[in-house]
Design a protein around this motif. Structure first.
Motif, PDB file in Angstrom:
ATOM      1  N   ALA A 121       0.835  -1.205   0.000  1.00 54.81           N
ATOM      2  CA  ALA A 121       0.000   0.000   0.000  1.00 54.81           C
ATOM      3  C   ALA A 121       0.870   1.256   0.000  1.00 54.81           C
ATOM      4  CB  ALA A 121      -0.927  -0.011   1.208  1.00 54.81           C
ATOM      5  N   LEU A 122       1.916   1.272   0.816  1.00 59.64           N
ATOM      6  CA  LEU A 122       2.817   2.432   0.857  1.00 59.64           C
ATOM      7  C   LEU A 122       3.535   2.602  -0.480  1.00 59.64           C
ATOM      8  CD1 LEU A 122       4.381   2.034   4.426  1.00 59.64           C
ATOM      9  CD2 LEU A 122       2.656   3.695   3.684  1.00 59.64           C
ATOM     10  N   GLY A 127       3.178   6.634  -6.204  1.00 60.26           N
ATOM     11  CA  GLY A 127       2.913   6.985  -7.596  1.00 60.26           C
ATOM     12  C   GLY A 127       4.053   6.651  -8.522  1.00 60.26           C
ATOM     13  N   HIS A 128       5.119   6.028  -8.002  1.00 59.12           N
ATOM     14  CA  HIS A 128       6.286   5.658  -8.815  1.00 59.12           C
ATOM     15  C   HIS A 128       5.910   4.438  -9.657  1.00 59.12           C
ATOM     16  CE1 HIS A 128      10.325   4.303  -9.846  1.00 59.12           C
ATOM     17  NE2 HIS A 128      10.785   5.490  -9.455  1.00 59.12           N
ATOM     18  N   ILE A 129       6.015   4.543 -10.953  1.00 62.35           N
ATOM     19  CA  ILE A 129       5.496   3.507 -11.840  1.00 62.35           C
ATOM     20  C   ILE A 129       6.204   2.167 -11.662  1.00 62.35           C
ATOM     21  CG2 ILE A 129       7.004   4.191 -13.744  1.00 62.35           C
ATOM     22  CD1 ILE A 129       3.397   2.796 -13.922  1.00 62.35           C
ATOM     23  N   SER A 172      -4.801   2.530  -4.573  1.00 59.91           N
ATOM     24  CA  SER A 172      -4.659   2.830  -6.000  1.00 59.91           C
ATOM     25  C   SER A 172      -5.513   4.019  -6.424  1.00 59.91           C
ATOM     26  CB  SER A 172      -5.029   1.606  -6.843  1.00 59.91           C
ATOM     27  OG  SER A 172      -6.422   1.314  -6.722  1.00 59.91           O
ATOM     28  N   ALA A 173      -6.568   4.303  -5.666  1.00 61.54           N
ATOM     29  CA  ALA A 173      -7.431   5.434  -6.009  1.00 61.54           C
ATOM     30  C   ALA A 173      -6.876   6.755  -5.520  1.00 61.54           C
ATOM     31  CB  ALA A 173      -8.823   5.210  -5.420  1.00 61.54           C
ATOM     32  N   PHE A 174      -5.788   6.748  -4.764  1.00 60.58           N
ATOM     33  CA  PHE A 174      -5.251   7.975  -4.169  1.00 60.58           C
ATOM     34  C   PHE A 174      -3.806   8.258  -4.582  1.00 60.58           C
ATOM     35  CE2 PHE A 174      -8.480   6.275  -1.352  1.00 60.58           C
ATOM     36  CZ  PHE A 174      -9.333   7.362  -1.182  1.00 60.58           C
ATOM     37  N   PRO A 178      -2.952   9.238 -13.307  1.00 65.65           N
ATOM     38  CA  PRO A 178      -4.152   9.072 -14.142  1.00 65.65           C
ATOM     39  C   PRO A 178      -4.370   7.617 -14.552  1.00 65.65           C
ATOM     40  CG  PRO A 178      -2.842  10.943 -14.884  1.00 65.65           C
ATOM     41  CD  PRO A 178      -2.013  10.222 -13.869  1.00 65.65           C
ATOM     42  N   GLY A 179      -5.610   7.170 -14.449  1.00 67.53           N
ATOM     43  CA  GLY A 179      -5.965   5.822 -14.876  1.00 67.53           C
ATOM     44  C   GLY A 179      -5.735   4.740 -13.850  1.00 67.53           C
ATOM     45  N   MET A 180      -5.060   5.075 -12.746  1.00 65.88           N
ATOM     46  CA  MET A 180      -4.749   4.054 -11.741  1.00 65.88           C
ATOM     47  C   MET A 180      -6.018   3.547 -11.042  1.00 65.88           C
ATOM     48  SD  MET A 180      -2.111   2.376 -10.722  1.00 65.88           S
ATOM     49  CE  MET A 180      -0.711   3.425 -11.120  1.00 65.88           C
ATOM     50  N   GLU A 181      -7.102   4.345 -11.115  1.00 62.36           N
ATOM     51  CA  GLU A 181      -8.339   3.952 -10.461  1.00 62.36           C
ATOM     52  C   GLU A 181      -8.917   2.653 -11.027  1.00 62.36           C
ATOM     53  OE1 GLU A 181      -7.749   6.785 -11.876  1.00 62.36           O
ATOM     54  OE2 GLU A 181      -7.799   8.354 -10.335  1.00 62.36           O
ATOM     55  N   VAL A 182      -8.456   2.279 -12.209  1.00 60.97           N
ATOM     56  CA  VAL A 182      -8.969   1.050 -12.813  1.00 60.97           C
ATOM     57  C   VAL A 182      -8.670  -0.167 -11.941  1.00 60.97           C
ATOM     58  CG1 VAL A 182      -6.893   0.519 -14.173  1.00 60.97           C
ATOM     59  CG2 VAL A 182      -9.130  -0.206 -14.994  1.00 60.97           C
TER      60      VAL A 182
END
Length: 378
Positions: A121-122, A127-129, A172-174, A178-182
């Motif tokens: 989770a951390l 946000g690092h791909i 993943s929603a936070f 962009p698009g990670m909410e999927v």
């Protein structure tokens, strides 16, 4: 073994009872068909130590990547991972003890899942791909190895998967990417599939354990009556005779039983009724014998009883009781009743001479039949 017995020590009884119920819930199989197999099913989780070692290495590599983004938080996270993995490995080794180790197996499994879930989770929150990809691989790998390792404890496997996956999917929603909410949308579908796979894996393992136990039972027990078969009773005789010979104890004594008039039951009522008579009489013999010795069925209507260190007087008294019990009427499934008798021969068992004792007892049995039945021990 009742799980409540495992909760001994200084904790108050109410707390022990709550802990027992908690552990029992995690240990329960999915299907009532497998009730009573909990001890054996927990043992199946004891072989996953190498997988946890590999998982710990992967987690440390993931934390190493995390250190480039959050250096201060990475050290305690790495330490927690090593400690949780070590505890999990100890729990898996303890699983070989079965239900006695259930609290440790469950506790270490939940802690290990919590640490992995926190790290993933951390990681995704950064946000690092690259780190997000590694965390996703960790979640997936943990889920499927949990399904495999803990197939014997499906509730533990499912809770472990939820502890690891749910925080990752929520995070993943936070991320701000962009698009990670999927992932948050598709994650529940993935989890349903994993939960289904857990059930399938559990069913396969439980069926294997059940079949193994049944085969083990049939290897030494008579399928019709449930008492020992020839191999089982011979093994019991050998064990008792070796013990007596080594410790200077009284020699075990065996009784050889052969039913009188049983052929007439088979001929007059059929083999199904004959099997019913055998089951009833075996039950009576077991009841009269109690804890005094072991009984086995060695032929169609032949039984052998071995008494540890039994005297002639004690054997004779038991034999008379068995004869009286055998003569009691047996009610057949159709409502008719039949009576049979039993003739009994006996002999002491010298160490390593079981076959001789059986032959002597058999000879005395048929000597008794020539005299009209009864008991012939000498």
């Amino acid at each position: 073994m009742r799980l409540e017995r495992l909760m001994e020590g200084g904790a108050p009884s109410a707390e022990r009872s709550a802990l027992a119920r908690w552990v029992a819930w995690f240990s329960r199989p999915d299907d009532k068909r497998y009730a009573g197999l909990e001890d054996d099913l927990i043992r199946t989780t004891g072989g996953g130590v190498p997988v946890v070692v590999f998982g710990c290495v992967c987690l440390l590599l993931q934390v190493g990547l995390y250190a480039f983004v959050q250096p201060l938080a990475s050290l305690p996270l790495a330490l927690s991972g090593v400690l949780a993995a070590g505890g999990r490995m100890l729990g898996m080794r303890a699983a070989r003890s079965g239900l006695a180790a259930a609290p440790m197996v469950v506790g270490t499994g939940l802690v290990w899942a919590a640490v992995v879930g926190l790290a993933c989770a951390l990681g995704i929150l950064t946000g690092h791909i690259v780190l997000t990809t590694v965390c996703a691989l960790t979640v997936t790998g943990f889920a499927f190895t949990s399904v495999y390792n803990n197939a014997g404890m499906p509730r533990l496997a499912r809770v472990q998967v939820a502890i690891v996956a749910v925080p990752f999917l929520v995070a993943s929603a936070f991320t701000g990417v962009p698009g990670m909410e999927v992932l948050f949308v598709l994650g529940p579908i993935w989890m349903i599939g994993v939960m289904h796979l857990t059930g399938r894996s559990h069913d396969a393992v439980a069926t294997l354990v059940l079949t193994r136990n049944q085969n083990r039972f049939l290897a030494s027990n008579d399928e019709l009556t449930g008492i020992a078969n020839r191999a089982g009773i011979l093994d019991a005789i050998e064990t008792l005779s070796r013990k007596a010979g080594g410790a200077g104890e009284a020699l075990p004594f065996l009784l050889y039983l052969d039913l009188d008039g049983f052929k007439g039951v088979n001929d007059g009522f059929g083999h199904a009724c004959g099997d019913h008579v055998l089951k009833v009489l075996a039950g009576r013999f077991v009841e009269d014998l109690g804890e005094a010795g072991c009984i086995g069925r060695v032929g169609g209507d032949e039984f052998v009883i071995v008494l540890p260190g039994g005297s002639h007087a004690g054997a004779a008294e038991l034999a008379e009781r068995l004869i009286a019990r055998a003569r009691e009427p047996v009610v057949l499934p159709g409502g008719s009743s039949v009576r049979v008798g039993v003739t009994i021969g006996g002999a002491s068992v010298l160490p390593g001479r079981t076959d001789e004792a059986l032959a002597l007892a058999d000879a005395r049995l048929y000597d008794g039949k020539r005299r009209g039945g009864g008991v012939c021990l000498a």
